[in-house]
Design a protein around this motif. Structure first.
Motif, PDB file in Angstrom:
ATOM      1  N   LYS A  60      48.764  -2.391 -21.370  1.00 24.92           N
ATOM      2  CA  LYS A  60      47.777  -3.019 -22.251  1.00 24.92           C
ATOM      3  C   LYS A  60      47.005  -1.919 -22.979  1.00 24.92           C
ATOM      4  N   GLY A  61      47.004  -1.959 -24.283  1.00 23.03           N
ATOM      5  CA  GLY A  61      46.300  -0.961 -25.082  1.00 23.03           C
ATOM      6  C   GLY A  61      47.084   0.316 -25.314  1.00 23.03           C
ATOM      7  N   SER A  62      48.344   0.339 -24.917  1.00 23.68           N
ATOM      8  CA  SER A  62      49.152   1.555 -25.045  1.00 23.68           C
ATOM      9  C   SER A  62      49.271   2.009 -26.500  1.00 23.68           C
ATOM     10  N   GLY A  63      49.460   1.087 -27.408  1.00 24.19           N
ATOM     11  CA  GLY A  63      49.555   1.444 -28.822  1.00 24.19           C
ATOM     12  C   GLY A  63      48.268   2.052 -29.343  1.00 24.19           C
ATOM     13  N   TYR A  64      47.147   1.553 -28.863  1.00 24.46           N
ATOM     14  CA  TYR A  64      45.843   2.077 -29.265  1.00 24.46           C
ATOM     15  C   TYR A  64      45.660   3.509 -28.777  1.00 24.46           C
ATOM     16  N   ARG A  65      46.203   3.815 -27.601  1.00 30.93           N
ATOM     17  CA  ARG A  65      46.044   5.150 -27.006  1.00 30.93           C
ATOM     18  C   ARG A  65      47.141   6.123 -27.421  1.00 30.93           C
ATOM     19  N   CYS A  66      48.075   5.691 -28.224  1.00 29.53           N
ATOM     20  CA  CYS A  66      49.186   6.536 -28.655  1.00 29.53           C
ATOM     21  C   CYS A  66      48.701   7.564 -29.681  1.00 29.53           C
ATOM     22  N   ILE A  67      49.041   8.822 -29.466  1.00 25.02           N
ATOM     23  CA  ILE A  67      48.729   9.896 -30.404  1.00 25.02           C
ATOM     24  C   ILE A  67      49.999  10.143 -31.197  1.00 25.02           C
ATOM     25  N   ARG A  68      49.886  10.088 -32.515  1.00 26.08           N
ATOM     26  CA  ARG A  68      51.083  10.136 -33.356  1.00 26.08           C
ATOM     27  C   ARG A  68      50.891  11.140 -34.481  1.00 26.08           C
ATOM     28  N   ILE A  69      51.859  12.036 -34.598  1.00 25.36           N
ATOM     29  CA  ILE A  69      51.896  12.977 -35.716  1.00 25.36           C
ATOM     30  C   ILE A  69      53.268  12.810 -36.364  1.00 25.36           C
ATOM     31  N   ASN A  70      53.274  12.454 -37.629  1.00 24.36           N
ATOM     32  CA  ASN A  70      54.521  12.398 -38.394  1.00 24.36           C
ATOM     33  C   ASN A  70      54.160  12.796 -39.812  1.00 24.36           C
ATOM     34  N   HIS A  71      54.393  11.972 -40.778  1.00 17.50           N
ATOM     35  CA  HIS A  71      53.977  12.304 -42.141  1.00 17.50           C
ATOM     36  C   HIS A  71      52.453  12.218 -42.281  1.00 17.50           C
ATOM     37  N   LYS A  72      51.781  11.760 -41.234  1.00 12.20           N
ATOM     38  CA  LYS A  72      50.326  11.620 -41.224  1.00 12.20           C
ATOM     39  C   LYS A  72      49.791  12.211 -39.915  1.00 12.20           C
ATOM     40  N   MET A  73      48.733  13.020 -40.012  1.00 13.89           N
ATOM     41  CA  MET A  73      48.125  13.621 -38.813  1.00 13.89           C
ATOM     42  C   MET A  73      47.308  12.569 -38.070  1.00 13.89           C
ATOM     43  N   ASP A  74      47.445  12.542 -36.743  1.00 17.14           N
ATOM     44  CA  ASP A  74      46.622  11.650 -35.937  1.00 17.14           C
ATOM     45  C   ASP A  74      45.152  11.982 -36.209  1.00 17.14           C
ATOM     46  N   PRO A  75      44.327  10.988 -36.537  1.00 16.50           N
ATOM     47  CA  PRO A  75      42.942  11.269 -36.913  1.00 16.50           C
ATOM     48  C   PRO A  75      42.111  11.924 -35.794  1.00 16.50           C
ATOM     49  N   LEU A  76      42.401  11.605 -34.541  1.00 17.40           N
ATOM     50  CA  LEU A  76      41.634  12.193 -33.439  1.00 17.40           C
ATOM     51  C   LEU A  76      41.974  13.667 -33.260  1.00 17.40           C
ATOM     52  N   VAL A  77      43.246  14.003 -33.393  1.00 17.77           N
ATOM     53  CA  VAL A  77      43.681  15.402 -33.321  1.00 17.77           C
ATOM     54  C   VAL A  77      43.111  16.162 -34.518  1.00 17.77           C
ATOM     55  N   GLY A  78      43.145  15.531 -35.695  1.00 18.34           N
ATOM     56  CA  GLY A  78      42.582  16.142 -36.895  1.00 18.34           C
ATOM     57  C   GLY A  78      41.100  16.435 -36.753  1.00 18.34           C
ATOM     58  N   GLN A  79      40.385  15.507 -36.152  1.00 24.07           N
ATOM     59  CA  GLN A  79      38.944  15.676 -35.930  1.00 24.07           C
ATOM     60  C   GLN A  79      38.668  16.857 -35.005  1.00 24.07           C
ATOM     61  N   ALA A  80      39.419  16.978 -33.919  1.00 24.59           N
ATOM     62  CA  ALA A  80      39.239  18.103 -32.990  1.00 24.59           C
ATOM     63  C   ALA A  80      39.615  19.420 -33.665  1.00 24.59           C
ATOM     64  N   GLY A  81      40.660  19.398 -34.485  1.00 25.33           N
ATOM     65  CA  GLY A  81      41.073  20.596 -35.209  1.00 25.33           C
ATOM     66  C   GLY A  81      40.005  21.048 -36.195  1.00 25.33           C
ATOM     67  N   GLN A  82      39.409  20.105 -36.886  1.00 27.39           N
ATOM     68  CA  GLN A  82      38.363  20.454 -37.855  1.00 27.39           C
ATOM     69  C   GLN A  82      37.138  21.055 -37.177  1.00 27.39           C
ATOM     70  N   ARG A  83      36.883  20.681 -35.937  1.00 28.88           N
ATOM     71  CA  ARG A  83      35.747  21.249 -35.192  1.00 28.88           C
ATOM     72  C   ARG A  83      35.922  22.741 -34.907  1.00 28.88           C
ATOM     73  N   ILE A  84      37.167  23.231 -34.962  1.00 28.86           N
ATOM     74  CA  ILE A  84      37.389  24.674 -34.766  1.00 28.86           C
ATOM     75  C   ILE A  84      37.784  25.359 -36.072  1.00 28.86           C
ATOM     76  N   GLY A  85      37.605  24.632 -37.175  1.00 28.63           N
ATOM     77  CA  GLY A  85      37.846  25.235 -38.478  1.00 28.63           C
ATOM     78  C   GLY A  85      39.270  25.161 -38.987  1.00 28.63           C
ATOM     79  N   LEU A  86      40.105  24.360 -38.369  1.00 29.64           N
ATOM     80  CA  LEU A  86      41.483  24.208 -38.838  1.00 29.64           C
ATOM     81  C   LEU A  86      41.576  23.056 -39.835  1.00 29.64           C
ATOM     82  N   THR A  87      42.313  23.279 -40.884  1.00 29.32           N
ATOM     83  CA  THR A  87      42.572  22.201 -41.836  1.00 29.32           C
ATOM     84  C   THR A  87      43.724  21.352 -41.296  1.00 29.32           C
ATOM     85  N   ILE A  88      43.893  20.199 -41.892  1.00 24.67           N
ATOM     86  CA  ILE A  88      45.018  19.329 -41.509  1.00 24.67           C
ATOM     87  C   ILE A  88      46.334  20.065 -41.773  1.00 24.67           C
TER      88      ILE A  88
END
Length: 182
Positions: A62-90
């Motif tokens: 239950k909720g597995s799709g919500y908790r799925c981290i996905r990177i393909n032609h689009k960066m996962d927004p949560l990973v992107g947010q953590a990356g931006q906190r250390i100064g990395l661009t998408i």
């Protein structure tokens, strides 16, 4: 958060998922140890907050799709947010992380797949605490007499197994096979 037992926390699963992603940053370079530690802590905090109302140890899929981290032609927004906190661009994250990654963070199991047609691999797996259930279940008949039933059996399958049984949502790419013989 629903708890199956005291083990119903999401910390080990999130730690495994974040550690997996952090290793890519460390291995591919251009990110120092302090940045990796900040990314690690940021992503753990972000995922914990994101998943806190979507964590069901009694029903792991239950909720597995919500908790799925996905990177393909689009960066996962949560990973992107953590990356931006250390100064990395998408764009920099795309260079450091696999271009095609699916990471499932579920109670008692963290699995990943690199590539759309890659194998599913398990990063972390644990067993839920046993649920105390009566050995026999009493079922009431319409006449009011109690009948003894069979012991209850937990027939749930893991999210990973469900995907393997039910198959892909998208058709696989056609590949021509070439064999070499001598």
């Amino acid at each position: 958060m629903h708890t199956l037992c005291a083990r119903g926390t999401m910390k080990p699963e999130i730690t495994a998922a974040v550690g997996f992603l952090s290793r890519f940053l460390r291995v591919k370079g251009h990110v120092n140890d302090r940045q990796v530690q900040t990314f690690n802590q940021s992503l753990q905090d972000i995922l914990s907050e994101q998943y806190k109302h979507h964590w069901f140890p009694d029903r792991p899929c239950k909720g597995s799709g919500y908790r799925c981290i996905r990177i393909n032609h689009k960066m996962d927004p949560l990973v992107g947010q953590a990356g931006q906190r250390i100064g990395l661009t998408i764009q920099q994250l795309y260079q450091l992380l696999p271009s095609e990654l699916t990471l499932w963070v579920d109670p008692f199991e963290v699995s990943y797949r690199i590539g759309e047609d890659g194998s599913i691999c398990v990063l972390y797996e644990s067993q839920p605490c046993p649920v105390v259930m009566p050995a026999m279940v009493t079922v009431s008949s319409p006449s009011g007499n109690g009948m003894s039933g069979s012991p209850m059996v937990d027939s749930r399958i893991s999210c990973k197994e469900e995907m393997m049984v039910l198959g892909r949502a998208s058709p696989s790419k056609a590949y021509n096979m070439m064999t070499v013989s001598s």
